[in-house]
Write an enzyme that holds these catalytic residues in place. Structure first.
Site, mmCIF file in Angstrom:
data_model
loop_
_atom_site.group_PDB
_atom_site.id
_atom_site.type_symbol
_atom_site.label_atom_id
_atom_site.label_comp_id
_atom_site.label_asym_id
_atom_site.label_seq_id
_atom_site.Cartn_x
_atom_site.Cartn_y
_atom_site.Cartn_z
ATOM 1 N N CYS A 1 -45.052 4.711 -4.926
ATOM 2 C CA CYS A 1 -46.405 5.267 -5.007
ATOM 3 C C CYS A 1 -47.154 4.436 -6.042
ATOM 4 O O CYS A 1 -46.656 4.190 -7.133
ATOM 5 C CB CYS A 1 -46.326 6.726 -5.462
ATOM 6 S SG CYS A 1 -47.791 7.298 -6.329
ATOM 7 N N GLU B 1 1.552 10.326 -11.386
ATOM 8 C CA GLU B 1 0.361 9.791 -12.066
ATOM 9 C C GLU B 1 -0.870 10.067 -11.207
ATOM 10 O O GLU B 1 -0.734 10.181 -9.996
ATOM 11 C CB GLU B 1 0.457 8.251 -12.187
ATOM 12 C CG GLU B 1 1.724 7.750 -12.785
ATOM 13 C CD GLU B 1 2.068 6.328 -12.308
ATOM 14 O OE1 GLU B 1 1.219 5.667 -11.683
ATOM 15 O OE2 GLU B 1 3.201 5.900 -12.567
ATOM 16 N N CYS C 1 -48.478 9.134 -1.128
ATOM 17 C CA CYS C 1 -47.592 9.815 -2.068
ATOM 18 C C CYS C 1 -47.710 11.329 -1.865
ATOM 19 O O CYS C 1 -48.806 11.868 -1.881
ATOM 20 C CB CYS C 1 -47.956 9.449 -3.504
ATOM 21 S SG CYS C 1 -47.075 10.452 -4.707
ATOM 22 N N LYS D 1 -4.017 9.055 -9.013
ATOM 23 C CA LYS D 1 -4.329 7.869 -8.233
ATOM 24 C C LYS D 1 -5.742 7.442 -8.590
ATOM 25 O O LYS D 1 -6.693 8.210 -8.437
ATOM 26 C CB LYS D 1 -4.242 8.195 -6.745
ATOM 27 C CG LYS D 1 -4.387 6.982 -5.852
ATOM 28 C CD LYS D 1 -4.047 7.382 -4.420
ATOM 29 C CE LYS D 1 -3.911 6.167 -3.520
ATOM 30 N NZ LYS D 1 -5.152 5.423 -3.368
ATOM 31 N N TYR E 1 -0.205 0.458 -13.774
ATOM 32 C CA TYR E 1 0.770 1.430 -13.283
ATOM 33 C C TYR E 1 2.001 0.801 -12.653
ATOM 34 O O TYR E 1 2.846 1.495 -12.117
ATOM 35 C CB TYR E 1 0.119 2.364 -12.271
ATOM 36 C CG TYR E 1 -0.632 1.625 -11.181
ATOM 37 C CD1 TYR E 1 0.034 0.838 -10.264
ATOM 38 C CD2 TYR E 1 -2.020 1.721 -11.078
ATOM 39 C CE1 TYR E 1 -0.637 0.149 -9.280
ATOM 40 C CE2 TYR E 1 -2.712 1.033 -10.098
ATOM 41 C CZ TYR E 1 -2.012 0.246 -9.199
ATOM 42 O OH TYR E 1 -2.687 -0.447 -8.231
ATOM 43 N N ASP F 1 -9.158 5.398 -8.195
ATOM 44 C CA ASP F 1 -9.884 4.904 -7.039
ATOM 45 C C ASP F 1 -10.730 3.710 -7.457
ATOM 46 O O ASP F 1 -11.854 3.854 -7.914
ATOM 47 C CB ASP F 1 -10.769 6.026 -6.494
ATOM 48 C CG ASP F 1 -11.043 5.827 -5.026
ATOM 49 O OD1 ASP F 1 -10.423 4.933 -4.425
ATOM 50 O OD2 ASP F 1 -11.881 6.556 -4.481
ATOM 51 N N CYS G 1 -50.137 9.472 -11.191
ATOM 52 C CA CYS G 1 -49.393 10.400 -10.331
ATOM 53 C C CYS G 1 -48.620 11.383 -11.213
ATOM 54 O O CYS G 1 -47.795 10.969 -12.037
ATOM 55 C CB CYS G 1 -48.442 9.610 -9.446
ATOM 56 S SG CYS G 1 -47.338 10.639 -8.490
ATOM 57 N N SER H 1 0.854 -1.185 0.000
ATOM 58 C CA SER H 1 0.000 0.000 0.000
ATOM 59 C C SER H 1 0.895 1.242 0.000
ATOM 60 O O SER H 1 2.110 1.119 -0.088
ATOM 61 C CB SER H 1 -0.959 -0.013 1.186
ATOM 62 O OG SER H 1 -0.305 -0.456 2.330
ATOM 63 N N CYS I 1 -49.459 12.797 -5.321
ATOM 64 C CA CYS I 1 -50.827 12.495 -5.756
ATOM 65 C C CYS I 1 -51.706 11.927 -4.649
ATOM 66 O O CYS I 1 -52.905 11.749 -4.840
ATOM 67 C CB CYS I 1 -50.809 11.542 -6.948
ATOM 68 S SG CYS I 1 -50.363 9.866 -6.480
ATOM 69 N N LYS J 1 -2.800 13.208 -1.400
ATOM 70 C CA LYS J 1 -4.270 13.253 -1.406
ATOM 71 C C LYS J 1 -4.747 14.678 -1.608
ATOM 72 O O LYS J 1 -4.338 15.575 -0.878
ATOM 73 C CB LYS J 1 -4.821 12.714 -0.072
ATOM 74 C CG LYS J 1 -4.603 11.231 0.122
ATOM 75 C CD LYS J 1 -5.425 10.433 -0.896
ATOM 76 C CE LYS J 1 -5.427 8.951 -0.600
ATOM 77 N NZ LYS J 1 -6.289 8.536 0.467
HETATM 78 S S1 IVH Z 1 1.492 2.403 -7.262
HETATM 79 C C1 IVH Z 1 3.571 0.266 -3.648
HETATM 80 N N1 IVH Z 1 0.044 3.932 -8.806
HETATM 81 O O1 IVH Z 1 -3.521 2.925 -4.550
HETATM 82 C C2 IVH Z 1 2.195 0.337 -4.163
HETATM 83 N N2 IVH Z 1 -1.037 2.762 -7.027
HETATM 84 O O2 IVH Z 1 -3.141 3.360 -1.728
HETATM 85 C C3 IVH Z 1 2.289 0.711 -5.574
HETATM 86 N N3 IVH Z 1 -3.449 3.105 -6.929
HETATM 87 O O3 IVH Z 1 -2.882 -0.413 -3.735
HETATM 88 C C4 IVH Z 1 1.071 1.347 -5.980
HETATM 89 N N4 IVH Z 1 -3.580 4.450 -8.661
HETATM 90 O O4 IVH Z 1 -4.427 0.065 -5.724
HETATM 91 C C5 IVH Z 1 0.047 3.103 -7.747
HETATM 92 N N5 IVH Z 1 -1.130 5.308 -10.266
HETATM 93 C C6 IVH Z 1 -1.116 4.476 -9.224
HETATM 94 C C7 IVH Z 1 -2.287 4.130 -8.516
HETATM 95 C C8 IVH Z 1 -2.209 3.266 -7.412
HETATM 96 C C9 IVH Z 1 -4.263 3.832 -7.715
HETATM 97 C C10 IVH Z 1 -3.887 2.308 -5.746
HETATM 98 C C11 IVH Z 1 -3.315 0.929 -5.681
HETATM 99 C C12 IVH Z 1 -2.673 0.825 -4.334
HETATM 100 C C13 IVH Z 1 -3.339 1.927 -3.593
HETATM 101 C C14 IVH Z 1 -2.477 2.397 -2.466
#
Ligand code: IVH
Length: 591
Positions: free
Chosen positions: A348, A35, A330, A37, A148, A39, A353, A3, A333, A236
């Protein structure tokens, strides 16, 4: 799979750069990649000899779930590595499976129509769609992938993240929309600003940017802490949240009669937009979050997604807050409100309506339905209130003179609307079926019906069994479609529409092939890469009465062999199963 550490300010990003330099014992500028991130759900794709072998989820970081069958249904996931000269013997490619905001909202609308609880955000929707037992459900959701990172690589070496991303691109893997190489932390901060600026226009949700040391050698030197690498950090974006008060909770009636609670909020600026209302999804949600009128709440806007109430700040309660009761009648109506068994939604039952009628007209005219430009929410409400349209049939009776009497219309705008209405008369069966707003029939179900029924008339008095016989059509849809087309009033409406000049063609119909069933009872297995997407070929075989199985066995009739076949070919030869090429398959299909 690891992570990431988070940074919540540019300052913290600069501190990360200092830590990297300190660890490496250098004052030199470090090269980073930046890059967005994504979600969604982290996935690892394993390719052996260029072929997709396995897809797994992150799980606890060590052991994930095998989701190969589902991941294979995602269009942008290459089943084979192509376009590059060097292909590693084995490679783990990591990426994020995600859902676009538009798709997420459409899916939630569909779920709410069906009385199912909506997904809280695109991430949950993507995760829920991948972790399905039935791959056809995954296939029906439009999911995307952004790759990525690399896990283990055998038989090839990449020197940097940048080089790896370029290779991915060449090998036709989808990569993040923005990947920038930044020399030094100042450039990193600039790119972060760029992404934050541009993210409003991304079709997907992103809550930050990921910054990685570019050089893989340096990455190895930096190594990992317990679970997070020292060579990367996630910045973030400031959360799009705000605090405000619920002024009232009002029930809003949709086109199918579903009553959705909506919170009216004291206007609050969140991420540059003023938010003054928020859907509360359903009454269970209000109960679960214990929301009351007068409560101070945290509201969140993620990307372009409709704002939602995250939680109540209970400390701010004065005792004057009022719990909200589910309406028994409702609000529009006055008809009875019922909750169908097994559903979260309240409906309803009033057939006339006005709220439902107006919503049905809006739906009928909407882009994915009859696509009548200029007949949006405001104009439908106006025309309805003036008594000019009481049903969507009335749209085709509108005259320019009627419009010119209204304050909003001048010569040109009135003519434009009349022209758009005229144009919409030529339509397809799939659009028309969707436009009718038959309960449970969304865009996808409408398309499936159009594939199986040549004309509208073929649906008149159709039995539920006939519809339930169509693959992917549930019993609920079957019943609802059959009910719709056996109602004399509805059939009358359809005839009226035709007499007003509606012309329905059906380019989706596939029935001609259906009559001849050249593959009836035959079992096919496919190996290697075919000139057409695997899914398309499988669908063709099944449409012609055949069955596609994943493994070769004695009961296999034909193995269809594409380019670079896998071990199935050997197995087929061992078992004496007949092998055919893709061209031979097509010849057989033509009978
Ligand atoms: S690199 C060492 N690049 O974010 C982990 N992660 O919060 C390398 N994620 O588990 C992750 N976009 O699922 C990387 N451009 C990006 C990403 C990305 C989304 C996610 C990924 C990771 C999580 C960590």
């Amino acid at each position: 799979m690891l992570s990431l550490d988070n940074a919540f300010s540019h300052e913290e990003v600069r501190e990360f750069d200092l830590r990297v330099k300190r660890f490496l014992g250098t004052d030199d500028e470090i090269e980073y990649t930046v890059e967005p991130k994504y979600d969604g759900l982290a996935i690892e794709l394993t390719y052996r000899d260029g072929l997709l072998l396995r897809a797994s989820t992150r799980g606890d970081g060590y052991v994930g779930e095998d989701v190969t069958r589902n991941i294979r249904t995602i269009k942008s996931v290459p089943l084979k590595i192509e376009g590059v000269r060097d292909i590693p013997g084995e490679i783990d490619i990591r990426g994020e499976v995600y859902m676009d905001i538009e798709e997420f909202e459409a899916l939630n609308r569909q779920r709410e129509e069906k009385g199912e609880s909506p997904f809280a955000n695109p991430r949950n929707a993507a995760a829920g769609s991948v972790r399905q037992l039935d791959p056809s459900i995954t296939a029906s959701r439009r999911l995307h992938l952004a790759c990525y990172g690399a896990g283990a690589v055998k038989g090839m070496e990449f020197r940097s993240q940048w080089e790896f991303i370029r290779w991915l691109e060449k090998a036709r893997f989808p990569v993040p929309v923005i990947v920038r190489l930044a020399k030094g932390i100042d450039e990193v901060v600039e790119v972060i600003r760029e992404i934050e600026e541009k993210r409003r226009h991304f079709p997907f949700e992103t809550d930050g940017a990921v910054i990685k040391v570019n050089d893989f050698e340096l990455q190895r030197t930096l190594g990992v802490k317990t679970r997070e690498p020292r060579w990367a950090i996630a910045y973030k974006f400031p959360a799009h949240q705000g605090t405000t008060r619920i002024r009232d909770i009002i029930p809003s009636v949709g086109r199918t009669g579903v009553i959705t609670p909506v919170a009216l909020l004291e206007p609050v600026r969140i991420g540059g937009v003023t938010v003054s209302r928020s859907t509360l999804h359903n009454w269970d949600e209000i109960k679960r979050k214990d929301l009351r009128v007068g409560d101070t709440v945290v509201v969140e806007r993620a990307g372009d997604v409709i704002p939602h109430v995250v939680m109540v700040i209970k400390e701010k309660r004065t005792g004057k807050e009022k719990p909200f009761a589910i309406p028994e009648k409702c609000p529009v109506c006055g008809a009875k409100v019922v909750r169908e068994e097994g559903e979260v939604a309240f409906r309803c039952v009033g057939i006339n309506c006005p709220a439902q009628v107006q919503e049905r007209i809006k739906h009928f005219a909407s882009r994915a339905a009859m696509d009548i430009e200029g007949l949006g929410e405001k104009n439908v409400e106006l025309l309805y209130s003036k008594g000019l349209i009481r049903h969507f049939v009335d749209i085709y009776r509108l005259k320019k003179e009627d419009l010119l009497k209204l304050p909003r219309f001048a010569e040109k705008s009135a003519q434009n609307l009349i022209d758009a209405i005229q144009r919409s008369k030529k339509t397809t069966l799939a659009r028309f079926l969707y436009a009718l707003g038959i309960l449970h029939v969304g865009e996808y179900a409408a398309k499936l019906l159009a594939r199986h029924f040549k004309s509208l008339e073929d649906l008149y008095n159709v039995s539920p069994e006939r519809i339930a016989g169509i693959k992917q059509m549930g019993e609920k849809i079957a019943r609802s479609v059959s009910d719709f087309f056996s109602d004399p009033g509805n059939l009358q409406t359809l005839e009226t529409l035709k007499s007003l000049g509606l012309e329905i063609t059906n380019p989706d119909f596939e029935g001609k092939k259906k009559k001849k069933q050249p593959f009836e009872g035959l079992v096919f297995v496919i190996t290697g890469t075919l000139p057409r997407p695997r899914k398309e070929v499988e669908e063709m075989i099944e449409d012609l009465g055949g069955h596609v199985s994943s493994a070769v066995s004695k009961s296999t009739d034909y193995l269809v062999v594409g380019e670079s076949p896998g071990s199935k070919l050997q197995k087929a030869q061992d078992l004496g199963v007949r092998t055919i090429s893709f061209d031979e398959l097509l010849e057989m299909a033509e009978g």
